[in-house]
Scaffold this motif. Structure first.
Motif, PDB file in Angstrom:
ATOM      1  N   UNK A  46     -19.396  29.944  -8.997  1.00 44.47           N
ATOM      2  CA  UNK A  46     -19.936  30.662  -7.852  1.00 44.47           C
ATOM      3  C   UNK A  46     -20.156  32.139  -8.183  1.00 44.47           C
ATOM      4  N   UNK A  47     -21.159  32.703  -7.525  1.00 42.64           N
ATOM      5  CA  UNK A  47     -21.451  34.118  -7.694  1.00 42.64           C
ATOM      6  C   UNK A  47     -20.364  34.944  -7.023  1.00 42.64           C
ATOM      7  N   UNK A  48     -19.869  35.945  -7.731  1.00 45.78           N
ATOM      8  CA  UNK A  48     -18.886  36.878  -7.188  1.00 45.78           C
ATOM      9  C   UNK A  48     -19.562  38.181  -6.774  1.00 45.78           C
ATOM     10  N   UNK A  49     -20.328  38.765  -7.695  1.00 41.98           N
ATOM     11  CA  UNK A  49     -20.979  40.042  -7.416  1.00 41.98           C
ATOM     12  C   UNK A  49     -22.121  40.239  -8.390  1.00 41.98           C
ATOM     13  N   UNK A  50     -23.153  40.959  -7.948  1.00 44.70           N
ATOM     14  CA  UNK A  50     -24.287  41.251  -8.804  1.00 44.70           C
ATOM     15  C   UNK A  50     -24.701  42.706  -8.681  1.00 44.70           C
ATOM     16  N   UNK A  51     -25.360  43.196  -9.712  1.00 51.81           N
ATOM     17  CA  UNK A  51     -25.876  44.569  -9.689  1.00 51.81           C
ATOM     18  C   UNK A  51     -27.226  44.584 -10.379  1.00 51.81           C
ATOM     19  N   UNK A  52     -28.211  45.201  -9.742  1.00 52.92           N
ATOM     20  CA  UNK A  52     -29.547  45.275 -10.325  1.00 52.92           C
ATOM     21  C   UNK A  52     -29.605  46.393 -11.360  1.00 52.92           C
ATOM     22  N   UNK A  53     -30.730  46.447 -12.083  1.00 52.90           N
ATOM     23  CA  UNK A  53     -30.879  47.533 -13.060  1.00 52.90           C
ATOM     24  C   UNK A  53     -30.943  48.877 -12.344  1.00 52.90           C
TER      25      UNK A  53
END
Length: 119
Positions: A46-53
């Motif tokens: 499962x996805x926990x956290x994301x950050x874009x460029x």
């Protein structure tokens, strides 16, 4: 593709903190979208956290207010600061990245780092 290497996992008591790091090889890290996923035994990843460029972030509801994702492009590294850890946060945590956006079969993945929350 870049190579990703996670570190920082370990055993921590409930309520404790850990900081995971994901170091990327290559010279174009600044345009990579990055994310942390986790997989507990018997459960789906499962996805926990994301950050874009560009630095925009998103979080799973279960970790909002407790986890913070950040990146340091000068070090080709993305971090996951995890506070107020709970036993249900126990899982193998994986780092993933791709140029501009994630979601392709060519996304890069690290080998994972174990996080265990237990007294």
């Amino acid at each position: 593709q870049v190579q990703l290497v996670e570190s920082g996992g370990g055993l921590v008591q409930p309520g404790g903190s850990l900081r995971l790091s994901c170091a990327a090889s290559g010279s174009v890290f600044s345009i990579y979208a990055m994310a942390w996923y986790r997989q507990a035994p018997g459960k789906q990843r499962e996805l926990v956290a994301g950050i874009t460029y560009g630095g925009s972030t998103n979080y799973a509801e279960s970790v909002k207010g407790r986890f913070t994702i950040s990146r340091d492009n000068s070090k080709n590294t993305v971090y996951l600061q995890m506070n107020s850890l709970k036993p249900e946060d126990t899982a193998v945590y994986y780092c993933t990245g791709a140029p501009l956006r994630l979601g392709s079969s060519t996304d890069s993945w690290g080998q994972g780092t174990q996080v265990t929350v237990s007294s």
